[in-house]
Design a protein around this motif. Sequence first.
Motif, PDB file in Angstrom:
ATOM      1  N   THR A 138     -10.644  -5.070   5.730  1.00 51.66           N
ATOM      2  CA  THR A 138     -10.383  -6.072   4.711  1.00 51.66           C
ATOM      3  C   THR A 138      -8.836  -6.307   4.618  1.00 51.66           C
ATOM      4  O   THR A 138      -8.143  -5.578   5.460  1.00 51.66           O
ATOM      5  CB  THR A 138     -10.797  -5.407   3.541  1.00 51.66           C
ATOM      6  N   ASN A 187       0.838  -1.150   0.048  1.00 49.84           N
ATOM      7  CA  ASN A 187      -0.061  -0.105  -0.103  1.00 49.84           C
ATOM      8  C   ASN A 187       0.961   1.286   0.093  1.00 49.84           C
ATOM      9  O   ASN A 187       1.917   1.292   0.647  1.00 49.84           O
ATOM     10  CB  ASN A 187      -0.965   0.029   1.383  1.00 49.84           C
ATOM     11  N   GLY A 234     -13.054   0.222   9.450  1.00 56.67           N
ATOM     12  CA  GLY A 234     -13.766   0.459   8.085  1.00 56.67           C
ATOM     13  C   GLY A 234     -14.446   1.918   8.022  1.00 56.67           C
ATOM     14  O   GLY A 234     -15.086   2.179   6.935  1.00 56.67           O
ATOM     15  N   TYR A 284      -8.093   6.870   9.841  1.00 52.93           N
ATOM     16  CA  TYR A 284      -6.824   5.880   9.832  1.00 52.93           C
ATOM     17  C   TYR A 284      -6.327   6.244  11.262  1.00 52.93           C
ATOM     18  O   TYR A 284      -6.334   7.231  11.700  1.00 52.93           O
ATOM     19  CB  TYR A 284      -5.791   5.943   8.886  1.00 52.93           C
ATOM     20  N   GLU A 296      -7.263  -5.277   2.569  1.00 52.59           N
ATOM     21  CA  GLU A 296      -6.427  -4.015   1.970  1.00 52.59           C
ATOM     22  C   GLU A 296      -6.909  -2.526   2.664  1.00 52.59           C
ATOM     23  O   GLU A 296      -6.595  -1.545   2.121  1.00 52.59           O
ATOM     24  CB  GLU A 296      -6.624  -3.797   0.490  1.00 52.59           C
ATOM     25  N   ASN A 297      -7.996  -2.859   3.508  1.00 54.47           N
ATOM     26  CA  ASN A 297      -8.550  -1.630   4.018  1.00 54.47           C
ATOM     27  C   ASN A 297      -8.243  -1.732   5.562  1.00 54.47           C
ATOM     28  O   ASN A 297      -8.421  -2.316   6.362  1.00 54.47           O
ATOM     29  CB  ASN A 297      -9.871  -1.605   3.904  1.00 54.47           C
ATOM     30  N   GLN A 302     -12.757   4.778   7.033  1.00 55.18           N
ATOM     31  CA  GLN A 302     -11.964   5.763   6.502  1.00 55.18           C
ATOM     32  C   GLN A 302     -11.202   6.629   7.260  1.00 55.18           C
ATOM     33  O   GLN A 302     -10.692   7.465   6.597  1.00 55.18           O
ATOM     34  CB  GLN A 302     -12.783   6.338   5.458  1.00 55.18           C
ATOM     35  N   LEU A 317      -6.099   7.947  -0.617  1.00 55.88           N
ATOM     36  CA  LEU A 317      -5.759   7.028   0.535  1.00 55.88           C
ATOM     37  C   LEU A 317      -4.759   7.641   1.263  1.00 55.88           C
ATOM     38  O   LEU A 317      -4.018   8.464   0.943  1.00 55.88           O
ATOM     39  CB  LEU A 317      -5.688   5.562  -0.047  1.00 55.88           C
ATOM     40  N   SER A 345      -8.178   1.231   7.613  1.00 52.64           N
ATOM     41  CA  SER A 345      -8.788   2.145   8.420  1.00 52.64           C
ATOM     42  C   SER A 345      -9.493   1.645   9.628  1.00 52.64           C
ATOM     43  O   SER A 345      -9.689   0.472   9.728  1.00 52.64           O
ATOM     44  CB  SER A 345      -9.979   2.975   7.638  1.00 52.64           C
ATOM     45  N   ASN A 371     -15.218   6.052   0.209  1.00 55.19           N
ATOM     46  CA  ASN A 371     -16.397   5.289   0.268  1.00 55.19           C
ATOM     47  C   ASN A 371     -17.432   5.813   1.398  1.00 55.19           C
ATOM     48  O   ASN A 371     -18.243   5.203   1.819  1.00 55.19           O
ATOM     49  CB  ASN A 371     -16.175   3.797   0.740  1.00 55.19           C
TER      50      ASN A 371
END
Length: 557
Positions: free
Chosen positions: A243, A180, A251, A255, A245-246, A253, A229, A248, A524
């Motif tokens: 996930t 990432n 979830g 961080y 790759e997420n 968003q 990101l 945060s 998102n």
Amino acid sequence: MSMTTTKYIFHGVMAGMLLLGVACNKNKTDVRPGNEPDYSNMAKSTVRLITFNKTDLIVNNKRVTNWYVPTAANPVDLPYPTPYFPASGKFSGSWYLPQQFLDSKGQATIQSGLAPNFITDSFQVQEDYYKPSDYYLATSAVAHTGGIYTVSAVPRSTAIPADPRHIRIRLVNIGMASGNGSGTLSLAYANGTPVSAATSGIANHRWSDYIEIPYGTYQFKVLIDGSGLQIPGRPALLTDAATLENFSLGGTQVYYSSLQTFQPGGVYTIVVAQMPGVYQYKEYPLYPNCFAVVTDVDPAVNITYGRLQLVNAFDESEKGLTIQVDGTSLPAVTYGNAGDYTILVAGAHHIKATDAAGKTIIEKDVTLRGGDNLTLWAYPNKDNSIGMTVIPNNMGGIRNTGTNADGGDGANNSYDPLKYKVLVQTRFLNFCPDLPYVTFTNTNGTLFREGIFSAAPAAQQLQPGLAPSPVAVPYPYIDLGVVTGGAVEAYQSLPGVLPGNRLIDVPALTKMDFVKMPAMYFLNGNAGAESGVYTVALIGRNSGSQHPRMIVVKHNQ
């Protein structure tokens, strides 16, 4: 991030050790990794080794750590000290190589590994007094044979800031090239504003120059350029990813990004690197690029400077309210807003506020101590004259509990959010002179609950212009929570009556009132409040056609 990453032998060994270490530490107050090496009788060189794992070392064929392999019966955190690592015998964090290991050319050979027969890297270090270097273990751009990441050498500055009120800081990008944040990275403040052109657009395995900025409490972000990101910060505890790759929080968003007071004279590096053992998805350990703060030059204890800001809850004119500090005028602050911080020398300072015509409307003396962070609130009294009160802000979020704050009762009663989680650390104040008692609640009048970083009385029966008594409420904050928080309602209460009657003409706050980053960073949609140090205040009059409202002031950058 691919799940195949977990197939590497190196990662598998690390995951087992780290997860076992986390399990053994979960009930302890101090859960941050690392131990401070003992440098007594061992003069330090300018060569610094840095690791984001627990690592064993051999220097010039001499084992300096214990190379102990954990078992179920003897977990990894049992102390097996060595003369070089007297706390636990393991290298974690940073270590200045003692000069005794350097030969006549200023060189030494370092071997690192995770088990006696599993050497993961071998490299030579070179001391240069005028050009110190850091050697970051297991941070190469790509993995080599067997999935092994090797060392990255990065030059380090020891020059202190030219302005004694400032800090020096830079961005170092030594993350995985395929992970990432594979593009360029930029350092930003908490609201997404770039810190400097010099710390923006930093390519993989490159680093910026140091820049100077005023000292203060910052919550830096590392942005992945052009993507919307961010690079996640390195949390203190093992954290669940949304996930594979997420990264945060929940979830949302939002961080993880630690809140830290950077003291005057300090020199710091924000480093991005692959950091194991801090994120997982279900049962899968993850190895993302994360960022962490590394101190290059420790600042002295700050007994010289403090910070002061003005919040205008009084003057509704277009020009706003102006104050002078020791005869020097500061920029006007419009109604319902906070001004920028001013750095002042510790001691007594004379404050004078003037109206739009330049007439003095109030004068006040304020005593500032080194390290103070003070907010000067201007608000209306019952007779419409100006009131002014000084509120200190706890920028570290540390909470002391127990009988004796100094631990004299034998209790380990100090809780530091840096060792637990990020907070939406919120103080509540009432500046409406027409409401003798105000209580702030969660949705539908639900009272805030007591918690490690929440003191329920901090939001209850607040009187105009007064903070809760520091004796009754020594920790005057509520943690609204990144994932769950942000909803705040105001109630007119009475002694012995909680919460009271809802102030229906006062709009409730939502999580978006605690979001300062631009919408472009929430691809998102945002689902959580941003962490930080806040004050929620009820301002304005409550008479006739006038209705008060709540404002949110964020005290960190």
